[in-house]
Every structure is written in C-alpha cells, then in structure tokens.
Design a protein around this motif. Structure first.
Motif, PDB file in Angstrom:
ATOM      1  N   THR A   1      26.956  37.820  27.631  1.00  0.00           N
ATOM      2  CA  THR A   1      25.572  37.891  27.886  1.00  0.00           C
ATOM      3  C   THR A   1      24.576  38.238  26.508  1.00  0.00           C
ATOM      4  OG1 THR A   1      25.819  38.507  30.181  1.00  0.00           O
ATOM      5  CG2 THR A   1      23.511  38.891  28.969  1.00  0.00           C
TER       6      THR A   1
ATOM      7  N   LYS B   1      24.864  46.453  39.535  1.00  0.00           N
ATOM      8  CA  LYS B   1      25.955  45.232  39.386  1.00  0.00           C
ATOM      9  C   LYS B   1      25.703  44.529  40.917  1.00  0.00           C
ATOM     10  CE  LYS B   1      29.113  47.876  36.595  1.00  0.00           C
ATOM     11  NZ  LYS B   1      30.601  48.478  36.602  1.00  0.00           N
TER      12      LYS B   1
ATOM     13  N   PHE C   1      25.623  41.787  37.398  1.00  0.00           N
ATOM     14  CA  PHE C   1      24.499  41.810  36.549  1.00  0.00           C
ATOM     15  C   PHE C   1      23.900  40.509  36.651  1.00  0.00           C
ATOM     16  CE2 PHE C   1      28.099  44.150  34.033  1.00  0.00           C
ATOM     17  CZ  PHE C   1      27.691  45.588  34.295  1.00  0.00           C
ATOM     18  N   GLN C   2      22.549  40.362  36.374  1.00  0.00           N
ATOM     19  CA  GLN C   2      21.854  39.184  36.194  1.00  0.00           C
ATOM     20  C   GLN C   2      21.645  39.126  34.555  1.00  0.00           C
ATOM     21  OE1 GLN C   2      21.341  36.829  38.713  1.00  0.00           O
ATOM     22  NE2 GLN C   2      22.568  38.262  39.905  1.00  0.00           N
ATOM     23  N   PRO C   3      22.054  37.887  33.807  1.00  0.00           N
ATOM     24  CA  PRO C   3      22.064  37.875  32.559  1.00  0.00           C
ATOM     25  C   PRO C   3      20.557  38.254  31.923  1.00  0.00           C
ATOM     26  CG  PRO C   3      23.597  36.268  33.230  1.00  0.00           C
ATOM     27  CD  PRO C   3      22.895  36.838  34.405  1.00  0.00           C
ATOM     28  N   GLU C   4      19.713  37.459  32.716  1.00  0.00           N
ATOM     29  CA  GLU C   4      18.242  37.715  32.134  1.00  0.00           C
ATOM     30  C   GLU C   4      17.841  39.014  32.195  1.00  0.00           C
ATOM     31  OE1 GLU C   4      19.323  35.458  34.355  1.00  0.00           O
ATOM     32  OE2 GLU C   4      19.166  33.417  33.580  1.00  0.00           O
ATOM     33  N   GLU C   5      18.205  39.700  33.315  1.00  0.00           N
ATOM     34  CA  GLU C   5      17.580  41.086  33.365  1.00  0.00           C
ATOM     35  C   GLU C   5      18.327  42.029  32.381  1.00  0.00           C
ATOM     36  OE1 GLU C   5      17.673  44.661  36.747  1.00  0.00           O
ATOM     37  OE2 GLU C   5      18.914  42.895  36.985  1.00  0.00           O
TER      38      GLU C   5
END
Length: 220
Positions: free
Chosen positions: A22, A106, A108-112
């Motif tokens: 990420t 968790k 995880f959201q990559p953008e977050e």
C-alpha cells in the motif's frame, strides 16, 4: 526533501505485505518490525516519523510498545497509529489514551491507510517546523536581551544629596523600555527614559537604535 521514515509493526507477514504494498512507491522509507521488542529497537535507532503499530502481538502487545515509546523523551513525540482487528470503542479509547494519534481497523482499506499516513506525517512535519521556528525566535530574543543589558548603565553616578537605584526587568526577554544616565561634555547628568510600544525583537531593536541616537546627539 528527505524520505520520511515509517515504521510498520505487525507479527503477521501477510499484514506487513499488505502495508508495504500500500505504501511503497510514495517517497517513504519503510521500516519493518515483526514484534514489539524489535519495534522499540528500530525506533530508538532510526527515529521514524510515524509508527503503524499492531495491537495483538505475542510477548509484548502494541499497548505496551506504545507505553514505552511515550515514556522515552526521545521518542514520545513520534505519532503512533494503532492497527487492530479489535473494533470496540473501549479498545480504541485505550489506544488513544496511551498517546496514539489514530486507529485503523483491520482488514485494511488502502485508501484509508494512505490518507491517514499522509495526514499524520503532515501534522508531525508542521509541528516540527513550528518548534524549529520557535527555537530560532527564542535564540534571537536571547541575543537581543543580552544586547539590551549591555546598553544599560553598569553603575549609577554618585551625586551629592541623591541616592540613585534602578531595577530593569522585561516581561520575558527583550522589551522596548530603557533608561540611561548620560554625562554631557559639560559635566551635566541627563536621565533618559524611553518606552517603545510592544515586546520582542522589533521593539528591542528600535529601543537600541533610539538609545544610540540619543548618545550620539549628546556627545556631539
């Protein structure tokens, strides 16, 4: 600009892979720790700009790592973002009470992750710049204050029938007030008192310029 160092701490290799995937390629210097003890060692050596810290780890959990970070004067200002599958409000509050700046749940959201990392790196960078500017201003004020003290009369004149005393104290460092007792070429004693509006470097410099001008006129 130097790459900002981000320490990723997680005992799960898959989670570390996701975090690295990420964040890599974004001008970060990524550091990896697979347990709490290793995280503390790396933090003391590398002084990262941000720590992403897993909570649930064997031997030393993320809470204890954060406690030790915040107890160390050289590390306590480093922002810590907790990472955990624990989503209860109580867990988040515990982490924030220990000094963490944020909490990512968790999976995880990559953008977050990217948004929160960028935000807290920016805040940390700006805070250090503010501190640097404050330190520089403090130094300048100390220099001006010393120059002001040097311009004040070191000894008051002995005048028959008079007992002279003086006390000079600025609100902090430098100020715009001054006094002086000047002996003219004819032997007269002139008392000068000045007050420049404001405090700090500017008013202190104006005060010194005014005092120098008065001395020049008296002596000429």
């Amino acid at each position: 600009m130097n790459e900002e160092k981000v320490l990723l701490v997680d005992d799960n290799p898959t989670n570390l892979q996701v975090l690295v995937g990420t964040l890599e390629g974004r001008d970060y210097n990524l550091l990896i720790a697979k347990n709490g003890k290793n995280a503390l060692t790396i933090a003391r050596k590398a002084r990262p700009d941000l720590i992403l810290l897993d909570i649930m780890m064997p031997e030393m959990d993320g809470y204890e790592v954060c406690r030790q970070l915040k107890a160390d004067l050289t590390l306590q200002e480093i922002p810590v973002i907790f990472l955990s599958a624990l989503g209860d409000t109580e867990d988040k509050v515990q982490g924030l009470n220990l000094g963490a700046v944020d909490y990512i749940t968790k999976p995880f959201q990559p953008e977050e992750v990217i948004a929160r990392v960028n935000t807290h790196l920016t805040i940390y960078r700006l805070r250090r710049e503010v501190q640097k500017n404050r330190d520089e201003l403090e130094y300048e004020l100390q220099i001006v204050a010393e120059e002001q003290r040097n311009l004040l009369p070191q000894r008051l004149p002995q005048i028959e029938g008079l007992k002279l005393s003086a006390h000079y104290e600025t609100s902090r460092y430098a100020g715009g007030d001054y006094y002086d007792i000047i002996e003219t070429p004819k032997g007269d004693q002139w008392v000068t008192i000045g007050d420049v509006s404001g405090h700090g470097v500017d008013s202190g410099l104006i005060m010194m310029m005014a005092q120098t001008s008065i001395l020049s006129k008296v002596n000429n």
